[in-house]
Motif scaffolding. Sequence first.
Motif, PDB file in Angstrom:
ATOM      1  N   ASP A 148      -6.286   0.203  -1.743  1.00 62.37           N
ATOM      2  CA  ASP A 148      -7.662   0.048  -2.208  1.00 62.37           C
ATOM      3  C   ASP A 148      -8.612   0.646  -1.171  1.00 62.37           C
ATOM      4  OD1 ASP A 148      -6.642  -1.256  -4.459  1.00 62.37           O
ATOM      5  OD2 ASP A 148      -6.689  -3.200  -3.457  1.00 62.37           O
ATOM      6  N   ASN A 149      -9.552  -0.136  -0.664  1.00 57.50           N
ATOM      7  CA  ASN A 149     -10.539   0.392   0.285  1.00 57.50           C
ATOM      8  C   ASN A 149     -10.167   0.159   1.741  1.00 57.50           C
ATOM      9  OD1 ASN A 149     -12.301   1.382  -1.698  1.00 57.50           O
ATOM     10  ND2 ASN A 149     -13.234  -0.635  -1.975  1.00 57.50           N
ATOM     11  N   GLU A 150      -8.964  -0.360   2.004  1.00 55.46           N
ATOM     12  CA  GLU A 150      -8.568  -0.651   3.372  1.00 55.46           C
ATOM     13  C   GLU A 150      -7.435   0.277   3.804  1.00 55.46           C
ATOM     14  OE1 GLU A 150      -9.001  -5.116   4.512  1.00 55.46           O
ATOM     15  OE2 GLU A 150      -7.974  -5.037   2.567  1.00 55.46           O
ATOM     16  N   GLY A 151      -7.372   0.499   5.115  1.00 55.54           N
ATOM     17  CA  GLY A 151      -6.333   1.364   5.636  1.00 55.54           C
ATOM     18  C   GLY A 151      -5.962   1.020   7.063  1.00 55.54           C
ATOM     19  N   SER A 168       0.962   2.550  22.311  1.00 51.49           N
ATOM     20  CA  SER A 168       0.821   2.452  20.859  1.00 51.49           C
ATOM     21  C   SER A 168      -0.483   1.765  20.518  1.00 51.49           C
ATOM     22  CB  SER A 168       2.000   1.673  20.255  1.00 51.49           C
ATOM     23  OG  SER A 168       2.047   0.349  20.774  1.00 51.49           O
ATOM     24  N   THR A 169      -0.925   1.990  19.288  1.00 51.34           N
ATOM     25  CA  THR A 169      -2.133   1.320  18.817  1.00 51.34           C
ATOM     26  C   THR A 169      -2.105   1.224  17.300  1.00 51.34           C
ATOM     27  OG1 THR A 169      -4.550   1.276  18.984  1.00 51.34           O
ATOM     28  CG2 THR A 169      -3.542   3.408  18.568  1.00 51.34           C
ATOM     29  N   ILE A 170      -2.806   0.240  16.781  1.00 54.83           N
ATOM     30  CA  ILE A 170      -3.063   0.131  15.349  1.00 54.83           C
ATOM     31  C   ILE A 170      -4.574   0.119  15.159  1.00 54.83           C
ATOM     32  CG2 ILE A 170      -2.815  -1.294  13.273  1.00 54.83           C
ATOM     33  CD1 ILE A 170      -0.294  -2.484  14.488  1.00 54.83           C
ATOM     34  N   ILE A 171      -5.058   1.032  14.336  1.00 57.38           N
ATOM     35  CA  ILE A 171      -6.492   1.113  14.056  1.00 57.38           C
ATOM     36  C   ILE A 171      -6.723   0.771  12.595  1.00 57.38           C
ATOM     37  CG2 ILE A 171      -8.505   2.637  13.943  1.00 57.38           C
ATOM     38  CD1 ILE A 171      -7.279   4.251  16.230  1.00 57.38           C
ATOM     39  N   ARG A 172      -7.509  -0.269  12.364  1.00 56.51           N
ATOM     40  CA  ARG A 172      -7.878  -0.655  10.999  1.00 56.51           C
ATOM     41  C   ARG A 172      -9.120   0.112  10.575  1.00 56.51           C
ATOM     42  NH1 ARG A 172      -7.646  -7.205  10.864  1.00 56.51           N
ATOM     43  NH2 ARG A 172      -7.915  -6.793   8.621  1.00 56.51           N
ATOM     44  N   PHE A 173      -9.179   0.426   9.291  1.00 53.54           N
ATOM     45  CA  PHE A 173     -10.395   1.057   8.784  1.00 53.54           C
ATOM     46  C   PHE A 173     -10.620   0.641   7.335  1.00 53.54           C
ATOM     47  CE2 PHE A 173      -6.982   4.156   8.072  1.00 53.54           C
ATOM     48  CZ  PHE A 173      -7.190   4.594   6.779  1.00 53.54           C
ATOM     49  N   GLU A 174     -11.861   0.736   6.905  1.00 50.65           N
ATOM     50  CA  GLU A 174     -12.190   0.412   5.526  1.00 50.65           C
ATOM     51  C   GLU A 174     -13.289   1.339   5.044  1.00 50.65           C
ATOM     52  OE1 GLU A 174     -14.842  -1.996   8.089  1.00 50.65           O
ATOM     53  OE2 GLU A 174     -12.667  -2.089   7.888  1.00 50.65           O
ATOM     54  N   CYS A 175     -13.320   1.500   3.740  1.00 49.57           N
ATOM     55  CA  CYS A 175     -14.316   2.353   3.102  1.00 49.57           C
ATOM     56  C   CYS A 175     -15.611   1.579   2.909  1.00 49.57           C
ATOM     57  CB  CYS A 175     -13.781   2.844   1.761  1.00 49.57           C
ATOM     58  SG  CYS A 175     -14.927   3.879   0.828  1.00 49.57           S
ATOM     59  N   LYS A 176     -16.713   2.168   3.345  1.00 53.90           N
ATOM     60  CA  LYS A 176     -18.049   1.593   3.144  1.00 53.90           C
ATOM     61  C   LYS A 176     -18.731   2.382   2.037  1.00 53.90           C
ATOM     62  CE  LYS A 176     -17.714  -1.331   6.601  1.00 53.90           C
ATOM     63  NZ  LYS A 176     -17.622  -2.778   6.367  1.00 53.90           N
ATOM     64  N   GLN A 177     -18.742   1.855   0.842  1.00 54.56           N
ATOM     65  CA  GLN A 177     -19.306   2.573  -0.296  1.00 54.56           C
ATOM     66  C   GLN A 177     -20.827   2.693  -0.178  1.00 54.56           C
ATOM     67  OE1 GLN A 177     -17.602   4.127  -2.423  1.00 54.56           O
ATOM     68  NE2 GLN A 177     -15.554   3.233  -2.374  1.00 54.56           N
ATOM     69  N   GLY A 203       0.798  -1.216   0.000  1.00 51.66           N
ATOM     70  CA  GLY A 203       0.000   0.000   0.000  1.00 51.66           C
ATOM     71  C   GLY A 203       0.833   1.271   0.000  1.00 51.66           C
ATOM     72  N   ASP A 204       0.161   2.400   0.016  1.00 46.22           N
ATOM     73  CA  ASP A 204       0.809   3.707   0.099  1.00 46.22           C
ATOM     74  C   ASP A 204       1.006   4.088   1.561  1.00 46.22           C
ATOM     75  OD1 ASP A 204       0.983   4.125  -2.647  1.00 46.22           O
ATOM     76  OD2 ASP A 204      -1.046   4.935  -2.756  1.00 46.22           O
ATOM     77  N   PHE A 205       2.083   4.789   1.819  1.00 42.65           N
ATOM     78  CA  PHE A 205       2.502   5.116   3.176  1.00 42.65           C
ATOM     79  C   PHE A 205       2.434   6.632   3.376  1.00 42.65           C
ATOM     80  CE2 PHE A 205       6.002   6.289   6.080  1.00 42.65           C
ATOM     81  CZ  PHE A 205       5.629   5.581   7.209  1.00 42.65           C
ATOM     82  N   TYR A 206       1.888   7.046   4.519  1.00 40.77           N
ATOM     83  CA  TYR A 206       1.697   8.464   4.805  1.00 40.77           C
ATOM     84  C   TYR A 206       2.303   8.802   6.161  1.00 40.77           C
ATOM     85  CZ  TYR A 206      -1.972   8.000   1.236  1.00 40.77           C
ATOM     86  OH  TYR A 206      -2.669   7.737   0.090  1.00 40.77           O
ATOM     87  N   ARG A 207       3.120   9.847   6.199  1.00 40.96           N
ATOM     88  CA  ARG A 207       3.625  10.391   7.456  1.00 40.96           C
ATOM     89  C   ARG A 207       2.659  11.505   7.873  1.00 40.96           C
ATOM     90  NH1 ARG A 207       7.921   9.420   3.941  1.00 40.96           N
ATOM     91  NH2 ARG A 207       7.451  11.434   2.984  1.00 40.96           N
ATOM     92  N   LEU A 208       1.900  11.275   8.924  1.00 40.97           N
ATOM     93  CA  LEU A 208       0.840  12.192   9.305  1.00 40.97           C
ATOM     94  C   LEU A 208       1.346  13.273  10.256  1.00 40.97           C
ATOM     95  CD1 LEU A 208      -2.108   9.691   9.919  1.00 40.97           C
ATOM     96  CD2 LEU A 208      -1.472  10.859   7.803  1.00 40.97           C
ATOM     97  N   GLU A 209       0.686  14.418  10.197  1.00 38.38           N
ATOM     98  CA  GLU A 209       1.028  15.547  11.065  1.00 38.38           C
ATOM     99  C   GLU A 209       0.543  15.275  12.484  1.00 38.38           C
ATOM    100  OE1 GLU A 209       0.086  20.350  11.438  1.00 38.38           O
ATOM    101  OE2 GLU A 209      -0.997  19.092  10.010  1.00 38.38           O
ATOM    102  N   ASN A 210       1.349  15.672  13.456  1.00 37.30           N
ATOM    103  CA  ASN A 210       0.959  15.586  14.864  1.00 37.30           C
ATOM    104  C   ASN A 210       0.806  17.003  15.422  1.00 37.30           C
ATOM    105  OD1 ASN A 210       0.598  14.862  17.598  1.00 37.30           O
ATOM    106  ND2 ASN A 210       2.801  15.091  17.952  1.00 37.30           N
ATOM    107  N   PRO A 211      -0.424  17.458  15.696  1.00 34.40           N
ATOM    108  CA  PRO A 211      -0.615  18.814  16.212  1.00 34.40           C
ATOM    109  C   PRO A 211      -0.454  18.928  17.723  1.00 34.40           C
ATOM    110  CG  PRO A 211      -2.740  17.805  15.806  1.00 34.40           C
ATOM    111  CD  PRO A 211      -1.703  16.808  15.371  1.00 34.40           C
TER     112      PRO A 211
END
Length: 693
Positions: free
Chosen positions: A621-624, A684-693, A600-608
Amino acid sequence: MSIEVSENKDVFLLSTNSTSYAFGVDDQGLLRHLYWGRKLTSVADLEMPPLTEVSTNDPVFEITREEFPVHGGLRYKEHCLKVIFADGTRELVYQYCGYDVTQSEEQEELILHLKDEHYAFYVDLHYVLHPAYDLMERSAVIRNEMSDPIQVEELYSAQFHIPYENLNFSNVHGHWGAEEQRFTQKVSYGKIVIENRRGISGHNHNPYFILDRDASETSGEVFFGALRRTGNFRGVVEQTPYGETLVQLGLNPSDCLIELAPGENFAAPAILFGYPHTGFETMSHNLHRFARDHIVHKGSRPVLYNSWEATEFHVNSRDQIKLAQKARELGAELFVLDDGWFGERHSIQNGLGDWYVNEGKFPNGLEELISEVKDLGMMFGIWVEPEMVNPKAQLYQQHPDWIYHYETRTSDTSRGQYLLNVTKPEVQEFIYNMMDNLLTRYDIDYVKWDANRPISQTGPQRDIWVRHIQTLYTIVDDLKKKHPEVLFEACASGGGRIDYGILGIFDDFWTSDNTDAYDRLYIQDAYSRIYPIKAMRAWVTDCPNFLSNRVIPLTFRFHSAMMGSLGIGCNILKFTPEEMELSKDMIRLYKEIRPIIQEGDFYRLENPSADDYFLYEYRKDNEGLLFAFLPQSKVGHRGTTVRLRDLDEQAMYTLHTKEGEITKSGSYLMYHGLDLHLNGDYASTIIRFECKQ
């Protein structure tokens, strides 16, 4: 067409999906850079500016943005090519001789032909376009058609010109155990030089450049290039007095002299380069996608167990089988037998070069261990260091002339070993045959190829720095042709061989010997700027960590290692039942999410937040996935707001958190963000998510 040529055939416009690069030939026959930036629509818009000079002390050659400057004449700037002809002439004067264009379904290539005006010496400049990835490649091939040899003193792959001053330059610094430490500095007057002179790519700088105009992850202009070469390199960044910044990258000329025999050619390594105006994220995505599609070995990387930290040199068949059984119970797919299985290898002082199985440690040969591993349903891997030899080894006693050395000097040992002169045909044959016999006799699926010292005492030939790496490429490439299913991991005292040259030959990088889960967050973040996640090996190891002496919870250690290709290096024979169950759960989870991480594609997210959260997103695809780390809570114990990226504004997404499912729109998750509050240290945590069309 991605390559446009002007009506007069003197200006060339190269374009990908969103970028353009242009240069031309002026009325003096000089090859001049014209443009690098956002996509242009027509080559007809480009004009060749007149040659001007400030004064006689600022000649036109010094001011002009040459596409491939050579040594000679009134040039005092950085140049890409310097040679010595047989008659002693040390100046190049080239003539433009035309061009060729080739095209395939996935790429186009422009080749410009140059020739010295007096000598039968030719230079071909290659420009390969990968339009779908917004990437191009530059390289140069030199050719000697004379009856006498030519000496090549300097050869850089390319020089780039950026029409801005006060840019930011990014690379990495470091040393063993502290590789990939990202730094950024302002480019001003004077020169910035990054290089390696050790022969191994090095733990210090890395062969790439990133220059930006105060860019962020998602905005701003970024100019970048990565050298497809292992070993010695040199990069120069210079803000010139004439309103531009130049950067060049290529072979390091330090102690290097390449002799080009009559009829011989030599290719400089290619530079993958690009320009996004949408920040660092686009740069990383383009490189990662290209690497996954065209460079990296296909297929998932298995979850491996490596025995090194459990046993070090004290290996034997009985204990390795116990480790394998335990590793399979955890869910490992690959068992790797590390150092200590061969010769009289009981420490770093002996064994290297004697690649026979130690009968005292393996009385029934490696077959017993391999058979057990295979019966458990796992693949089998093995550690080797074929470029090295110990002074006490039988190989050195029989062939003392096989190492790099001077007859009148005492050869240096480093880590108790010498470096074999792999440019000798007999040494090449020995290494290839040894590895071929190993892979043919035994059912081996994975090779961890190490290299634990730099090159020294290279002898009278000053092209060794180049030829050693060329030979290494050839040996491994030939082995992979014969054993195409075997995966090869590049290791060099940790992350000493991380570059796009070795990645085209090997399949994985060992990122660092530093396996501290907190330190690895910094190492992995910097690595991700240029190199693909799929090739990044990351391990879970024991605490206290042998380098940092930190004690970090097992969950945090797993989450950190799960950001790449997961490995386990603990002494799992000492695991408690609770640690066993947690490890099983983590490995089971990793296998479920592995396609998202590795492909998949990798994103370095901003921490405010004022607290130092590390936030990363993976999408396929539809998973993240959202990875979140809080190494230490600060006073106030604040949470953070996580704004995901690259979602469909109109779509609904379901996030699976520990507190339950949350369903939000893409617009909400990108612009408002998800409130997240981790508690304590090393949370730490890992959160799974998916797109619900």
